[in-house]
Structure formats: C-alpha cells, structure tokens
Enzyme design. Structure first.
Site, mmCIF file in Angstrom:
data_model
loop_
_atom_site.group_PDB
_atom_site.id
_atom_site.type_symbol
_atom_site.label_atom_id
_atom_site.label_comp_id
_atom_site.label_asym_id
_atom_site.label_seq_id
_atom_site.Cartn_x
_atom_site.Cartn_y
_atom_site.Cartn_z
ATOM 1 N N SER A 203 -64.020 -7.926 -51.770
ATOM 2 C CA SER A 203 -64.055 -7.447 -50.188
ATOM 3 C C SER A 203 -62.606 -6.793 -50.170
ATOM 4 O O SER A 203 -61.754 -6.888 -50.827
ATOM 5 C CB SER A 203 -64.032 -8.656 -49.381
ATOM 6 N N TYR A 216 -61.282 -16.837 -45.989
ATOM 7 C CA TYR A 216 -61.938 -15.761 -46.703
ATOM 8 C C TYR A 216 -61.264 -14.829 -47.395
ATOM 9 O O TYR A 216 -61.645 -14.554 -48.568
ATOM 10 C CB TYR A 216 -62.809 -15.077 -45.527
#
Length: 328
Positions: A203, A216
């Site tokens: 990401s 995350y």
C-alpha cells in the site's frame, strides 16, 4: 659482537620485515578495494544507461496465457478485478477467499469471460495449516501454480490507543503472516517448475506513515521488507532470474476499505478505481517490474523526499493532506 646484541639485532630486523609485510599487504588491500569499487561504479553507470535506454524503447510484455494464477482475497475489490483481468488474458485463475459467497460471485463473473479456467477455494489464509492443505488440494485438482498474488488485507482506521490487542493481532495475521504461509505453501510449486512470479499488494501506507493507520502501516512496511529480503535470497540462489517478484503500493482505492477517506485534491489524488489498479498490477507483472506505486509518480516523489530533511517531507505531506479519518 656479543650473542645478546646479535639476538637483539635479529629481532629488530624480524620486526621490521613483519612491519614492512603488513604495510605492503595493507597497501595491496586498499588498491584491491579501490579497483573493485571502480568496477562497481562502472557497472552502476552502465546499468543507468541501460535503464534509460530501456525506458525509451517499447517493452515487450510477457505472455501470461496458460499461467496458473492464485489470488488471495479474490472475493471483492482489487482481488476480484485481478481475477477478471487474468481470466481475460487466458490465465488459469484460482480465486481464494474466506467469504465463499463473494468468491463464487467473482468466479461467475470470470467464467463469463472464460468458461473452464476459473476455480474457487474457500480458505482463511491467516491459518497456516489451512493454507498448506489448500496447496495440496490445488496441486491435485488444478496443478502447480506459477503466479501467486498475495492481495488479501484488512484496514481498521482509528488512533493506535483505540486499537484492541485482538484487532492488532488480526491485522498482522491477515496482512503479514498470510503472506508467509502462502509463500511456504506455493513457493515450492515454482521451484519445482524452475520459474514463477510472486506479486504482493502492499500500500502507499507501506512507504509513508499515516494517521489512524499505525498497525496497518506497520503491516504494509513489513510486506515491503519481506519482499526485498526474499528478492535477495532468490537472487543469491539457483533461482536467480527464474522466480520474479513484484511489490505494489496502491494509493487509496475505492474498495470499501477506506471508510472515511480524506482527500484535499480529488481531481489529482482521488480514490482509485479497482479496475484501473488491477490493470496496472497485471501490467507490472507482464513487464517484470520489481516495485510500483499506483499512480507511479508517488514512488519517485517519496524517493526524492527521503533525500531531503525530514521537515521538508512533512511540509509536502501537510500540503497534500490526504489520508483517512477515524472509523469509530
């Protein structure tokens, strides 16, 4: 001359010879290091010229028809779009998801493109034993996979103090450990064939730290480190240039994971379309790209910002002012 003086002179000469030998060896070592550095420097320059030349030339894309591609998290979002793209290119696609209903829906959509080349398997990829059993089943029913796409992920978005221990562990189980179990299960398939490609979806949060995404971000940075280290292991072994790796850093994508996105410039950095993200991932695969951000400019911007003082990067980040609000 007395015996003691002769012995003293002999010891002195011996020490001088040893010292001379040490100095000579040191000079030779330095000369060798300088020569080796010069050779490396020339190789780096040649590599730069080759990469510039390569960018200017039209690159032939790899044919992926007939490849057996396994995609985790294929039940929705980017995973579903990847399944459709690979099916359209004539690949044999194996859809893996914990949600059987969503996974079957993906297979139905894909089979409209290619009737016999799509398979569905229900599996919790955070469960190591389940993944190992899946690998045995896939090999016996479909064959040895040649492309692994580790796409599965979850993204709770709130301040670190408001994450529970159970939630943090679950994020790491799915976003990181599932990658290791998939590698343990399916990397041998590629080694047995002497070829393969591993694609991991990280990401933009794997290259830039963001508010409300501490666990995350940690998992996505972990994926980045895992892939870089695995690349080194494969590069030093017998599978150099035989098993390719690609790590992908997409910007925020409209898949439902970003429940409360914060975007200052929607025309420039709005949420990405999963179809476009999937298209870029397949293109990166076919081009054998090692790493890519989507959009591609973000990787270059990040690399340049890392060369600047920390405050400069923070000023740019504050100006862009994109991220996620708390979902609580």
């Amino acid at each position: 001359m007395s015996r003691e003086k002769l012995r003293a002179n002999g010891n002195m000469i011996e020490r001088e010879v040893i010292h001379t030998n040490k100095v000579s060896k040191r000079i030779m070592d330095i000369a060798q290091d300088v020569c080796e550095f010069f050779v490396v420097f020339i190789k780096i320059l040649l590599e730069l010229f080759l990469r510039i030349f390569d960018k200017m030339m039209t690159k032939k894309l790899k044919d992926i028809s007939g490849e057996i591609v396994l995609i985790t998290g294929a039940g929705h979002g980017i995973g579903r779009e990847l399944a459709l793209h690979y099916t359209a290119f004539g690949s044999v696609v194996i859809c893996v998801d914990i949600n059987e209903k969503n996974n079957e829906e993906t297979v139905k959509k894909a089979k409209r493109l290619m009737q016999t080349s799509v398979h569905a398997y229900t599996c919790d990829v955070s469960d190591r034993e389940a993944v190992l059993k899946l690998a045995v089943k896939v090999e016996s029913e479909v064959g040895r996979i040649s492309v692994l796409v580790n796409n599965v992920g979850i993204m709770p978005t709130h301040p670190l103090e408001q994450h529970t221990a159970k939630e943090i562990k679950r994020v790491f189980d799915i976003n990181v450990l599932s990658h290791f179990w998939a590698l343990e299960a399916f990397l041998p398939h590629m080694k047995q064939q002497g070829r393969g490609h591993i694609i991991c979806i990280s990401s933009i949060a794997g290259i830039v730290g963001l508010t409300n995404l501490v666990p995350y971000c940690a998992t996505k940075y972990a994926v980045r480190g895992m892939m870089e280290a695995l690349h080194e292991e494969l590069r030093d072994g017998p599978y150099k240039n035989l098993i390719k790796l690609t790590v992908v850093y997409p910007y925020m994508t409209n898949t439902g994971l970003c429940k409360r996105p914060k975007v200052k410039f929607p025309s420039m950095l709005g949420l990405l379309d999963p179809k476009e993200v999937a298209r870029q991932i397949v293109l990166a695969h076919r081009s054998s790209v090692n790493e890519i951000t989507i959009p591609s400019s973000l990787l270059h911007i990040n690399n340049w910002c890392r060369l600047l003082p920390l405050r400069c990067g923070l000023l740019l980040k504050d100006y862009i002012d994109s991220g996620v609000e708390s979902d609580l």
